[in-house]
Scaffold this active site. Structure first.
Site, mmCIF file in Angstrom:
data_model
loop_
_atom_site.group_PDB
_atom_site.id
_atom_site.type_symbol
_atom_site.label_atom_id
_atom_site.label_comp_id
_atom_site.label_asym_id
_atom_site.label_seq_id
_atom_site.Cartn_x
_atom_site.Cartn_y
_atom_site.Cartn_z
ATOM 1 N N ASP A 1 0.612 -16.223 13.350
ATOM 2 C CA ASP A 1 0.286 -17.643 13.505
ATOM 3 C C ASP A 1 0.522 -18.488 12.266
ATOM 4 O OD1 ASP A 1 -0.456 -17.060 16.068
ATOM 5 O OD2 ASP A 1 -2.618 -17.212 15.733
ATOM 6 N N LYS B 1 3.170 3.308 -2.528
ATOM 7 C CA LYS B 1 4.042 2.883 -3.635
ATOM 8 C C LYS B 1 3.282 1.814 -4.416
ATOM 9 C CE LYS B 1 6.859 4.034 -0.016
ATOM 10 N NZ LYS B 1 6.469 4.051 1.406
ATOM 11 N N HIS C 1 13.670 -1.425 6.438
ATOM 12 C CA HIS C 1 12.562 -0.559 6.020
ATOM 13 C C HIS C 1 11.297 -1.365 5.738
ATOM 14 C CE1 HIS C 1 10.684 2.608 3.283
ATOM 15 N NE2 HIS C 1 11.049 3.315 4.333
ATOM 16 N N LYS D 1 7.800 -3.287 6.187
ATOM 17 C CA LYS D 1 6.648 -2.843 6.974
ATOM 18 C C LYS D 1 5.577 -3.915 6.914
ATOM 19 C CE LYS D 1 7.703 1.474 4.618
ATOM 20 N NZ LYS D 1 8.296 2.297 5.655
ATOM 21 N N ASP E 1 -0.935 -2.924 -17.242
ATOM 22 C CA ASP E 1 -1.923 -3.605 -18.084
ATOM 23 C C ASP E 1 -3.009 -4.324 -17.280
ATOM 24 O OD1 ASP E 1 -0.616 -2.754 -20.324
ATOM 25 O OD2 ASP E 1 0.433 -4.645 -20.705
ATOM 26 N N HIS F 1 2.047 8.425 0.885
ATOM 27 C CA HIS F 1 3.155 7.526 1.202
ATOM 28 C C HIS F 1 3.055 6.206 0.443
ATOM 29 C CE1 HIS F 1 5.694 5.227 4.277
ATOM 30 N NE2 HIS F 1 6.456 6.226 3.912
#
Length: 509
Positions: free
Chosen positions: A434, A235, A427, A429, A240, A233
């Site tokens: 604080d 990404k 979407h 996440k 470089d 899952h």
């Protein structure tokens, strides 16, 4: 081809008939296997027993799709993965400890124990010389990505859960082909489930241009992939060794808000320049080595930390929430999955919740916590901490959505505040605590992300970056509808029924 399809369906029907005729014995055998031969959480065991015995035939199909163990210890060769990670991580560890012990207290504050936990359990070192840019809009993120791809000189490493054959991929693929022809090393890794709709001819075209393509858990029967669990899952993009991207955006038209089903796609993605990029590079290398069988650790050039100079600044566009240029941003790249001994991302969330004194802001499309996470949030809310949860107003996975909504009630009863994002699909996440620390990446706050999927997050120990994230959260509240206890208790019997059924299955979702 029609003859083959006919044979397949006849075989499938024959199997279903046989299972229905011997349903009792099949359920008994599977039940014994689940109880005595698989080390699973008791709630998960009971959920599977419920599915097997109360949903005949379909329960068995669900089991075969979702409950396969595949001998994880053999599949992912945990020791081998840890050994490969050990050398570059320990080299960094010595470097960080020798140079930054004095900075640890300044950067991490009350979170030194969390920094050391990540270092000890997974070799996730605290990097300090970083710049970070925050993206909340897909068009802006992919525009920036294309610019950096065009500027690549040595290598491009790309890893996405979902890669679709549409205009977004169509805007990236020609750049990859051109860079490969120029001599830049280009590797692209897709998950076998998330990339199942990508035609083979598109991968072949990239290969002919010199792009190396890897598929994580490829399907065995065309687009039919029986390995629903253990999906990659993550990404990640590394260019470089200078720039690294991680977050929620996949490659597809919905992620740039062009799918009418979802409308505006609100997500969060991070771009790093600095030492934190090496953590993303190591994670990509581990995944690539497993999927493609090529040991990238043989090339030390890939693992040289890049330290930005005073003159070096990340290119930025005009637009809201575009960039944060701050020296000495403390970052740890943490990962979890079935190839790790610890539920690293879940444990980080737990520690952040336990340490919260003022507020906890959470954004997640799926909120299906285990008992420890739910209890930590309830305790925080009852202790006077301002706990706020933001979820989508619409489902992309109905069962998960209704399970999410059921847990909203538990938080409301503890005194937390919950919101549904009404301006499209949420979407993003991540968590902010604080005004000091934030943790964003690919992991949803659900059992599947904590235990079954391969995930990667960035923990950022920096008050200015965290406050920027919190400003984004508070701006998003203007597009939200608060779910009060009165609203929650007035939901229909149909909604309550969906919630209860989905919650019973929540350990399986």
């Amino acid at each position: 081809m029609p003859a083959m399809v006919e044979i397949f369906w006849e075989t499938a029907q024959a199997v279903c008939v046989w299972i229905s005729d011997h349903i009792f014995f099949v359920n008994l055998i599977l039940s014994v296997g689940i109880v005595f031969f698989q080390r699973r959480d008791p709630k998960t065991v009971w959920a599977w027993l419920l599915a097997l015995n109360f949903i005949p035939v379909f329960g068995i199909i669900f089991y075969l799709l979702f409950c396969q163990d595949f001998k994880k210890s053999r599949m992912f060769r945990i020791k081998e993965v840890e050994d490969r990670l050990n050398l570059p991580a320990r080299i960094q560890e010595g470097y960080i400890k020798s140079r930054n012990l004095a900075l640890l207290g300044e950067l991490a504050g009350d979170y030194e124990s969390l920094v050391l936990y990540n270092l000890d359990t997974s070799g996730s070192v605290l990097t300090t010389n970083n710049q970070v840019r925050i993206f909340t809009d897909g068009e802006e993120k992919f525009a920036d990505l294309r610019r950096e791809l065009e500027a690549a000189r040595r290598y491009i490493h790309i890893e996405y859960y979902i890669i679709k054959n549409d205009e977004v991929f169509g805007s990236i693929a020609p750049i990859l082909e051109r860079k490969a022809e120029e001599g830049v090393e280009v590797r692209i890794l897709a998950d076998g489930m998330g990339g199942r709709f990508m035609p083979a001819k598109q991968w072949d075209r990239l290969r002919r241009a010199g792009v190396q393509v890897g598929i994580f858990f490829p399907p065995v029967l065309g687009r039919l992939n029986l390995r629903v669990n253990y999906r990659n899952h993550r990404k990640i993009v590394v260019i470089d060794g200078r720039y690294g991207y991680v977050g929620g955006f996949n490659i597809g038209r919905e992620y740039v808000s062009k799918d009418p089903k979802f409308g505006y796609w609100r997500d969060t993605h991070l771009k790093f320049c600095g030492e934190a990029v090496l953590g993303l590079q190591i994670r990509f290398a581990l995944d690539w080595n497993y999927a493609a069988g090529e040991n990238l650790f043989k090339n030390a050039e890939y693992f040289e930390p890049h330290i930005p100079t005073d003159r070096e600044q990340m290119r930025e566009d005009s637009g809201k929430y575009s960039c944060v240029h701050i020296p000495e941003v403390g970052v740890q790249i943490i990962a979890s999955g079935p190839d790790t001994m610890y539920r690293q991302i879940r444990d980080n969330y737990l520690e952040l919740f336990h340490k919260a004194k003022k507020h906890i802001y959470i954004q997640t499309p799926y909120f299906v916590p285990d008992d420890a996470v739910l209890s930590a949030l309830q305790i925080a809310a009852r202790s006077g901490v301002d706990v706020r949860l933001m979820i989508p107003c619409k489902p992309d996975h109905p069962f998960v959505y209704w399970a999410t909504y059921s847990y909203v009630g538990d938080l409301l009863r503890a005194g937390a505040r919950c919101y549904t994002y009404e301006n499209g699909f949420l979407h993003a996440k991540g968590v902010c605590v604080d005004g000091n620390v934030c943790c964003y990446g690919t992991a949803n706050m659900d059992i599947r992300s904590f235990e079954l999927n391969f995930e990667v997050n960035a923990v950022i120990y920096n008050s200015q970056t965290t406050r920027e994230m919190e400003d984004i959260f508070e701006k998003d509240l203007e597009q939200c509808r608060e779910v009060t206890m009165d609203i929650y208790q007035s939901r229909s019997l149909t909604v309550r029924f969906k919630e209860q059924c989905s919650r019973l299955l929540s350990p399986l979702l």
